[in-house]
Design an enzyme around this catalytic site. Structure first.
Site, short mmCIF file in Angstrom:
data_model
loop_
_atom_site.label_atom_id
_atom_site.label_comp_id
_atom_site.label_asym_id
_atom_site.label_seq_id
_atom_site.Cartn_x
_atom_site.Cartn_y
_atom_site.Cartn_z
N ALA A 14 2.83 48.63 16.40
CA ALA A 14 1.71 49.97 17.71
C ALA A 14 0.92 48.73 18.18
O ALA A 14 0.65 49.04 19.53
CB ALA A 14 0.48 50.42 16.43
N LYS A 33 -4.10 37.36 13.31
CA LYS A 33 -5.03 36.78 12.42
C LYS A 33 -3.61 35.54 11.38
O LYS A 33 -4.95 34.39 10.82
CB LYS A 33 -5.77 37.37 11.22
CG LYS A 33 -5.27 37.61 10.09
CD LYS A 33 -6.32 38.39 9.24
CE LYS A 33 -5.80 39.30 8.51
NZ LYS A 33 -6.91 40.08 7.41
N GLY A 46 12.18 50.92 5.98
CA GLY A 46 12.51 52.03 5.95
C GLY A 46 13.18 52.56 8.09
O GLY A 46 12.74 51.61 8.49
N GLY A 47 13.40 53.81 8.69
CA GLY A 47 13.76 53.41 10.01
C GLY A 47 12.80 54.41 10.78
O GLY A 47 11.62 54.25 10.13
N GLU A 112 15.50 60.48 4.20
CA GLU A 112 14.88 59.91 3.10
C GLU A 112 13.94 61.22 2.09
O GLU A 112 14.45 61.95 3.36
CB GLU A 112 13.92 58.77 3.54
CG GLU A 112 14.49 57.13 4.20
CD GLU A 112 13.63 56.20 4.39
OE1 GLU A 112 12.50 56.74 5.43
OE2 GLU A 112 14.65 55.81 5.57
N ASP A 205 -9.46 45.09 7.32
CA ASP A 205 -10.95 44.53 7.86
C ASP A 205 -11.19 45.04 9.30
O ASP A 205 -12.33 45.19 9.42
CB ASP A 205 -10.28 43.13 8.09
CG ASP A 205 -9.32 42.43 8.51
OD1 ASP A 205 -7.69 43.11 9.02
OD2 ASP A 205 -9.27 41.48 8.77
N HIS A 226 4.08 53.55 -3.02
CA HIS A 226 5.87 54.03 -2.83
C HIS A 226 5.92 53.65 -4.25
O HIS A 226 5.92 52.71 -5.02
CB HIS A 226 5.81 52.36 -2.67
CG HIS A 226 7.77 53.30 -1.82
ND1 HIS A 226 8.60 52.74 -2.74
CD2 HIS A 226 7.59 53.93 -0.43
CE1 HIS A 226 9.56 53.38 -1.88
NE2 HIS A 226 9.58 53.64 -0.62
N ARG A 272 6.84 61.80 -2.88
CA ARG A 272 6.33 59.58 -3.15
C ARG A 272 5.35 59.86 -4.21
O ARG A 272 5.64 59.06 -5.08
CB ARG A 272 5.85 59.12 -1.96
CG ARG A 272 7.07 58.80 -0.93
CD ARG A 272 7.25 57.67 0.18
NE ARG A 272 8.17 57.61 0.57
CZ ARG A 272 7.80 56.27 1.25
NH1 ARG A 272 6.86 56.14 2.05
NH2 ARG A 272 9.35 56.33 1.72
N HIS A 329 1.28 51.26 -0.37
CA HIS A 329 1.96 51.06 0.46
C HIS A 329 1.80 51.22 2.26
O HIS A 329 1.77 50.69 2.70
CB HIS A 329 3.15 51.95 0.36
CG HIS A 329 4.72 52.34 1.33
ND1 HIS A 329 4.97 51.14 1.25
CD2 HIS A 329 4.78 53.38 2.02
CE1 HIS A 329 5.67 51.00 2.27
NE2 HIS A 329 5.81 52.63 2.90
N GLU A 353 -1.08 52.10 11.65
CA GLU A 353 -2.37 52.81 10.59
C GLU A 353 -3.35 52.09 10.51
O GLU A 353 -4.18 52.32 9.33
CB GLU A 353 -0.95 52.16 9.62
CG GLU A 353 -1.26 52.55 7.71
CD GLU A 353 -0.80 51.28 6.89
OE1 GLU A 353 0.29 50.87 7.13
OE2 GLU A 353 -0.93 51.71 5.36
N ARG A 364 2.32 60.68 3.36
CA ARG A 364 3.16 60.47 4.84
C ARG A 364 4.28 60.88 4.71
O ARG A 364 5.00 60.50 3.21
CB ARG A 364 2.53 59.55 5.37
CG ARG A 364 3.77 58.79 6.45
CD ARG A 364 3.48 57.11 6.90
NE ARG A 364 3.47 56.27 6.54
CZ ARG A 364 5.14 55.30 6.12
NH1 ARG A 364 6.25 56.03 6.06
NH2 ARG A 364 4.60 54.37 5.32
N SER A 369 5.62 56.41 10.53
CA SER A 369 5.06 55.67 10.33
C SER A 369 5.68 54.89 11.80
O SER A 369 4.29 54.41 12.56
CB SER A 369 4.34 54.34 9.13
OG SER A 369 5.42 54.08 8.80
N LEU A 370 6.43 54.35 11.73
CA LEU A 370 7.03 53.60 12.94
C LEU A 370 6.60 54.54 13.78
O LEU A 370 6.52 54.41 14.87
CB LEU A 370 8.46 52.64 12.62
CG LEU A 370 8.45 51.96 11.98
CD1 LEU A 370 10.17 51.37 11.90
CD2 LEU A 370 7.59 50.77 12.02
#
Ligand code: SIN
Length: 520
Positions: A14, A33, A46-47, A112, A205, A226, A272, A329, A353, A364, A369-370
């Site tokens: 991201a 960090k 995963g893709g 998936e 954080d 997961h 999941r 996960h 995220e 999800r 997520s990607l």
């Protein structure tokens, strides 16, 4: 950096996507960090899910996303995700991003859990995240400075607007950076758990800092576990991608009984949360669970990272069975944002995220997520590009900003101890008693100081611990309040979804402390 810089915090997909679309701006800086490869994105096996295959359609992807999310999703945001995703990906493919193809050069679309169509693009087999991050780093070609080992420890707020950040270097040196826009891309908080697929840096954080700064956060109770982490030496040592089950692997017990038989119509590719709970039920009876990979052809070639992981931990691939346990996960919740990544604090943005766009609902869908990182990373850049040149507040950011120092009382717990507490009390199966205990335990560590005090006098490790306590408290107290089960949030004392909770989000802001006690 001049006084009107744009600051991106984090170095995952991201963050880099935002930097890529902001690269024409002069004053963009990324702070991370640790280092550029220390992110969950880099490890993503995963893709990217996108309706690009012949016969697939964004509407089907939209439907699958809502089904997985138990209809807790924000449908408008999901539509943006699944409609814009394929366009952005095609743009990157045209710019040279190489996804895996078959012998005729056609893209290979994987399957998936929860997807009704083969639509997952992978790169390097199970190294999609690494390939995407490398592609963007190459495209950026150092045009955007990436400052490593410099931790953002606080957000600067003036007149209700975010005007910059405070950072701390490894030697403890604190700096103040003025900015017209701060983008948090700090990841989620699955690193708050002992068994986790995440980099241990993913401790929430960014979310804790945003909450401290007055931003709204939501859906913190929705953590995805997961089902299949490789188990070795009593620990979870790394992810075994769901794509392995997508290619035919099945879960079984030592004596060959299929774990998912009779549990869910989708069997091993059930949602999941369902699979993770079925495994936990076996483990609690003292039964070990394995992933039988004998039906997966060319395992080593297709899953080189997992094969290497098995070898590193003495798991014999030839035996065809991988011992597995579930692990934390992904956080579906996070900092509340609109479709442009804007938080409730002007000047502060969140993506990936760390953000709660509402696309994931209560659970999800795999490989979304990607995609979210790409779509909303690009959107935040579009928003900032449109607003470039906005004046910042005229006042100079001042290090002392009139805050009392953050006091430590009683001594802070160790990070491993926090992880154990959260794993035991706010894990896959929750109930009132254990959640109450977790909230009480977390509240004893002077949380109000973590909301208001100045953290710069503390050591970096203490600051991270404080933010872990605050993020953990947001998860535990939200889980205590949601008296139902939905998606990633499962309560044995309220085992079903309740219509009263349908569509209701637990939105949290620090104003809630004005009417303490708030964890009840
Ligand atoms: C996996 O490869 O199983 C994880 C991918 C994801 O969480 O989307």
């Amino acid at each position: 950096m001049g006084k009107d810089g744009i600051i991106i915090v984090g170095s995952g997909l991201a963050a880099l996507t935002a930097a890529y679309y902001l690269r024409a701006q002069e004053n963009v800086t990324i702070f991370t960090k640790k280092n550029r490869v220390d992110s969950n994105s880099w490890r993503a096996q995963g893709g990217v899910a996108a309706a690009l295959a012949t016969g697939d359609d964004w509407r089907t992807h939209f439907h699958d996303t809502l089904m997985a999310g138990c209809h807790h999703n924000d449908a408008r945001m999901v539509e943006l995700l699944v409609r814009e995703g394929p366009k952005r990906l095609q743009e990157w493919i045209d710019a040279g991003m190489a996804f895996d193809t078959d012998e005729h050069g056609r893209p290979c679309f994987g399957l998936e859990g929860g997807h009704s169509h083969r639509r997952i693009l992978h790169a390097g087999g199970d190294q999609t995240g690494k390939a995407l991050v490398s592609f963007l780093l190459q495209q950026l070609n150092d045009r955007v400075p990436l400052v490593e080992e410099e931790q953002v420890i606080d957000l600067l707020i003036e007149d209700g607007r975010c005007v910059g950040v405070k950072t701390m270097r490894k030697d403890g040196r604190v700096s103040v950076w003025r900015a017209s826009a701060v983008v948090l891309a700090t990841g989620g908080c699955a690193g708050l758990y002992t068994f986790t697929s995440n980099a241990l840096t993913a401790t929430g954080d960014g979310i804790a800092m945003a909450y401290r700064a007055g931003a709204a956060v939501a859906d913190m109770e929705f953590i995805q576990f997961h089902p299949t982490m490789l188990a070795a030496g009593g620990r979870a040592v790394g992810l075994v991608s769901e794509a392995v089950r997508g290619e035919g692997a099945v879960l079984e017990t030592e004596d060959g009984r299929r774990v998912m038989d009779g549990v869910h119509p989708l069997g091993d590719l059930a949602p999941r949360d369902v699979v993770a709970r079925a495994i936990v039920a076996e483990l609690e009876r003292g039964v070990r669970v394995y992933l039988n990979i004998s039906a997966v052809s060319h395992f080593r070639r297709r899953f080189p990272t997992i094969a290497a992981l098995c070898e590193a931990h003495g798991v014999d691939l030839e035996a065809g069975r991988l011992p597995v346990v579930p692990g934390a996960h992904f956080l579906m919740g996070g900092i509340v944002v609109n479709e442009w990544g804007q938080t409730t604090v002007p000047g502060l943005y969140a993506i990936g995220e760390a953000a709660c766009t509402g696309v994931h609902g209560a659970n999800r869908l795999a490989s979304n997520s990607l995609l979210e990182a790409i779509v909303f990373g690009a959107r935040v850049a579009d928003a900032i590009n449109c607003q470039a040149g906005w004046p910042t507040s005229g006042r100079r950011a001042d290090r002392s900003v009139d805050r009392p120092p953050c006091l430590l009382a009683p001594p802070l717990p160790g990070r491993a101890h926090i992880r154990e507490q959260l794993s035991a009390s706010v894990g896959i199966v929750r109930d009132r008693e254990r959640l109450r205990e977790a909230v009480d335990w977390l509240e004893q560590f002077s949380l109000p100081h973590w909301l208001e005090g100045d953290v710069e006098t503390l050591a970096a490790e203490e600051i991270e611990t404080g933010y872990m306590l605050l993020a953990g408290w947001l998860v535990a107290s939200s889980a205590l309040r949601r008296t139902e089960s939905r998606g990633g949030h499962y309560r044995s004392d309220f085992p079903h979804p309740h219509p009263d909770w349908q569509g209701r989000r637990l939105v949290r802001t620090k104003e809630e402390w004005a009417s303490a006690p708030v964890g009840r």
